[in-house]
Design a protein around this motif. Structure first.
Motif, PDB file in Angstrom:
ATOM      1  N   THR A 163      47.863-118.682 -46.924  1.00 39.09           N
ATOM      2  CA  THR A 163      49.119-119.071 -47.747  1.00 39.09           C
ATOM      3  C   THR A 163      49.137-118.315 -49.186  1.00 39.09           C
ATOM      4  O   THR A 163      48.089-118.500 -49.902  1.00 39.09           O
ATOM      5  N   LEU A 164      49.778-117.412 -49.463  1.00 40.97           N
ATOM      6  CA  LEU A 164      50.108-116.694 -50.666  1.00 40.97           C
ATOM      7  C   LEU A 164      51.450-116.752 -51.454  1.00 40.97           C
ATOM      8  O   LEU A 164      52.191-117.112 -50.732  1.00 40.97           O
ATOM      9  N   SER A 165      51.300-116.596 -52.691  1.00 36.51           N
ATOM     10  CA  SER A 165      52.682-116.215 -53.455  1.00 36.51           C
ATOM     11  C   SER A 165      52.894-114.939 -53.246  1.00 36.51           C
ATOM     12  O   SER A 165      52.053-113.900 -52.920  1.00 36.51           O
ATOM     13  N   GLU A 166      54.345-114.815 -53.462  1.00 38.69           N
ATOM     14  CA  GLU A 166      54.842-113.362 -53.387  1.00 38.69           C
ATOM     15  C   GLU A 166      53.998-112.378 -54.227  1.00 38.69           C
ATOM     16  O   GLU A 166      53.817-112.819 -55.442  1.00 38.69           O
ATOM     17  N   GLU A 167      53.746-111.190 -54.094  1.00 37.95           N
ATOM     18  CA  GLU A 167      53.263-110.147 -54.551  1.00 37.95           C
ATOM     19  C   GLU A 167      51.754-110.439 -54.732  1.00 37.95           C
ATOM     20  O   GLU A 167      51.025-109.663 -55.536  1.00 37.95           O
ATOM     21  N   ALA A 168      51.157-111.317 -54.134  1.00 37.02           N
ATOM     22  CA  ALA A 168      49.582-111.508 -53.935  1.00 37.02           C
ATOM     23  C   ALA A 168      49.107-110.510 -53.167  1.00 37.02           C
ATOM     24  O   ALA A 168      49.702-109.800 -52.165  1.00 37.02           O
ATOM     25  N   PHE A 169      47.786-110.274 -53.447  1.00 33.76           N
ATOM     26  CA  PHE A 169      46.876-109.364 -52.332  1.00 33.76           C
ATOM     27  C   PHE A 169      46.443-110.120 -51.043  1.00 33.76           C
ATOM     28  O   PHE A 169      46.152-111.250 -51.161  1.00 33.76           O
ATOM     29  N   LEU A 170      46.767-109.267 -49.927  1.00 32.88           N
ATOM     30  CA  LEU A 170      46.499-109.889 -48.563  1.00 32.88           C
ATOM     31  C   LEU A 170      45.307-109.255 -48.096  1.00 32.88           C
ATOM     32  O   LEU A 170      44.954-108.186 -48.040  1.00 32.88           O
ATOM     33  N   THR A 171      44.468-110.079 -47.446  1.00 31.87           N
ATOM     34  CA  THR A 171      43.066-109.498 -46.671  1.00 31.87           C
ATOM     35  C   THR A 171      43.162-110.561 -45.405  1.00 31.87           C
ATOM     36  O   THR A 171      42.898-111.543 -45.630  1.00 31.87           O
ATOM     37  N   ILE A 172      43.103-110.090 -44.420  1.00 31.35           N
ATOM     38  CA  ILE A 172      42.951-110.728 -43.168  1.00 31.35           C
ATOM     39  C   ILE A 172      41.723-110.190 -42.542  1.00 31.35           C
ATOM     40  O   ILE A 172      41.843-108.865 -41.888  1.00 31.35           O
ATOM     41  N   ASN A 173      40.681-110.935 -42.093  1.00 34.69           N
ATOM     42  CA  ASN A 173      39.578-110.306 -41.440  1.00 34.69           C
ATOM     43  C   ASN A 173      39.664-110.074 -40.028  1.00 34.69           C
ATOM     44  O   ASN A 173      39.936-110.991 -39.333  1.00 34.69           O
ATOM     45  N   CYS A 174      38.963-108.918 -39.658  1.00 39.66           N
ATOM     46  CA  CYS A 174      39.093-108.921 -38.105  1.00 39.66           C
ATOM     47  C   CYS A 174      37.547-108.100 -37.873  1.00 39.66           C
ATOM     48  O   CYS A 174      37.308-107.239 -38.435  1.00 39.66           O
ATOM     49  N   THR A 175      36.779-108.821 -36.919  1.00 38.45           N
ATOM     50  CA  THR A 175      35.561-107.916 -36.561  1.00 38.45           C
ATOM     51  C   THR A 175      35.830-108.137 -34.968  1.00 38.45           C
ATOM     52  O   THR A 175      36.427-108.750 -34.260  1.00 38.45           O
ATOM     53  N   TYR A 176      35.147-106.976 -34.356  1.00 43.66           N
ATOM     54  CA  TYR A 176      35.298-106.912 -33.068  1.00 43.66           C
ATOM     55  C   TYR A 176      33.851-106.714 -32.256  1.00 43.66           C
ATOM     56  O   TYR A 176      32.645-106.147 -33.045  1.00 43.66           O
ATOM     57  N   THR A 177      33.474-106.821 -31.019  1.00 47.29           N
ATOM     58  CA  THR A 177      32.496-106.348 -30.025  1.00 47.29           C
ATOM     59  C   THR A 177      32.908-105.689 -29.008  1.00 47.29           C
ATOM     60  O   THR A 177      33.928-105.958 -28.259  1.00 47.29           O
ATOM     61  N   ALA A 178      32.455-104.375 -28.827  1.00 47.69           N
ATOM     62  CA  ALA A 178      32.840-103.601 -27.822  1.00 47.69           C
ATOM     63  C   ALA A 178      32.116-102.384 -27.433  1.00 47.69           C
ATOM     64  O   ALA A 178      31.081-102.107 -28.575  1.00 47.69           O
ATOM     65  N   THR A 179      31.847-101.969 -26.329  1.00 54.62           N
ATOM     66  CA  THR A 179      30.849-100.872 -26.095  1.00 54.62           C
ATOM     67  C   THR A 179      31.743 -99.556 -26.418  1.00 54.62           C
ATOM     68  O   THR A 179      32.853 -99.294 -26.181  1.00 54.62           O
ATOM     69  N   GLY A 180      31.128 -98.614 -27.401  1.00 56.96           N
ATOM     70  CA  GLY A 180      31.562 -97.501 -27.692  1.00 56.96           C
ATOM     71  C   GLY A 180      32.586 -97.748 -28.801  1.00 56.96           C
ATOM     72  O   GLY A 180      32.353 -98.654 -29.606  1.00 56.96           O
ATOM     73  N   TYR A 181      33.502 -96.749 -28.921  1.00 57.07           N
ATOM     74  CA  TYR A 181      34.273 -96.767 -30.190  1.00 57.07           C
ATOM     75  C   TYR A 181      35.869 -96.774 -29.697  1.00 57.07           C
ATOM     76  O   TYR A 181      36.427 -95.810 -29.807  1.00 57.07           O
ATOM     77  N   PRO A 182      36.247 -97.922 -29.375  1.00 58.66           N
ATOM     78  CA  PRO A 182      37.840 -97.861 -28.926  1.00 58.66           C
ATOM     79  C   PRO A 182      38.859 -97.879 -29.958  1.00 58.66           C
ATOM     80  O   PRO A 182      38.051 -97.919 -31.225  1.00 58.66           O
ATOM     81  N   SER A 183      39.934 -97.501 -29.699  1.00 56.84           N
ATOM     82  CA  SER A 183      40.962 -97.849 -30.749  1.00 56.84           C
ATOM     83  C   SER A 183      41.025 -99.176 -30.996  1.00 56.84           C
ATOM     84  O   SER A 183      40.839-100.094 -30.082  1.00 56.84           O
ATOM     85  N   LEU A 184      41.893 -99.464 -32.358  1.00 62.44           N
ATOM     86  CA  LEU A 184      41.830-100.656 -32.799  1.00 62.44           C
ATOM     87  C   LEU A 184      43.208-100.929 -33.220  1.00 62.44           C
ATOM     88  O   LEU A 184      43.887-100.055 -33.590  1.00 62.44           O
TER      89      LEU A 184
END
Lengths: 113, 112
Positions: free
Chosen positions: A12-33
């Motif tokens: 939940t953010l106010s307008e004009e605030a900075f956004l970060t949504i974290n994502c981590t992955y587990t995969a073989t090799g280096y796939p597209s994300l």
């Protein structure tokens, strides 16, 4: 097997605030994300993608950098708008097939004026 | 140019019944994939159709089956419905296998 982990929402953010949504992955090799967005009552739309390590995907003011060292692909935006309110999904391909995707559980973003 | 279209938009069925969902791919696309999105979860890959054949399947039981027609449109069939089959079913099409997927708005299935 391959998987994607996203931070839980809602964010939940106010307008004009900075956004970060974290994502981590587990995969073989280096796939597209990928980052997909789902606006209320709609299907998924591709927001941005990165095809190799250190690539930065960007679209509509959103950015995400493919970090192989930390196996992360965090979504950022410098100044969110009310219209950005939606659910955001991080995804990677199944066995390198970009049209067969493994999705995270999604993060709901709510932006208030 | 119409995008991916799905029908119906909403559907209510009773446990044990059978259901058929339909999808028309984006113009020029010949590959169709189906996903199940349970409430509060990310979409899960069910299967993909190309050249009228199922090419790859996710971890779903045989109650889930599909078909692709010569015009590339597709159907998803679910037999012996369970309450747990309640979900948003998304169809995605791509120009050919292993290219960007474009999603439809989905069919909301409720099993009661």
């Amino acid at each position: 097997g391959d998987s994607v982990t996203q931070m839980e929402g809602p964010v939940t953010l106010s307008e004009e605030a900075f956004l970060t949504i974290n994502c981590t992955y587990t995969a073989t090799g280096y796939p597209s994300l990928f980052w997909y967005v789902q606006y209320p009552g709609e299907g998924l739309q591709l927001l941005l993608k990165a095809t190799k390590a250190d690539d930065k995907g960007s679209n509509k003011g959103f950015e995400a950098t493919y970090r192989k060292e930390t196996t992360s692909f965090h979504l950022e935006k410098g100044s969110v708008q009310v219209s950005d309110s939606a659910v955001y999904f991080c995804a990677l391909p199944r066995s390198y097939n970009t049209d067969k995707l493994i999705f995270g559980t999604g993060t709901r973003l709510q932006v208030f004026p | 140019d119409a995008g991916v279209t799905q029908s119906p938009t909403h559907l209510i069925k009773t446990r044990g019944q059978q259901v058929t969902l339909r999808c028309s791919p984006k113009s020029g696309h010949d590959t169709v994939s189906w996903y199940q999105q349970a409430l509060g979860q990310g979409p899960q890959f069910i299967f993909q159709y190309y050249e009228e054949e199922e090419r790859q399947r996710g971890n779903f039981p045989d109650r889930f089956s599909g078909h692709q027609f010569p015009n590339y449109s597709s159907e998803l069939n679910v037999n012996a419905l369970l309450l747990g089959d309640s979900a948003l079913y998304l169809c995605a099409s791509s120009l050919r296998p292993n290219t960007e997927a474009f999603f439809g708005q989905g069919t909301r299935l409720t099993v009661v």
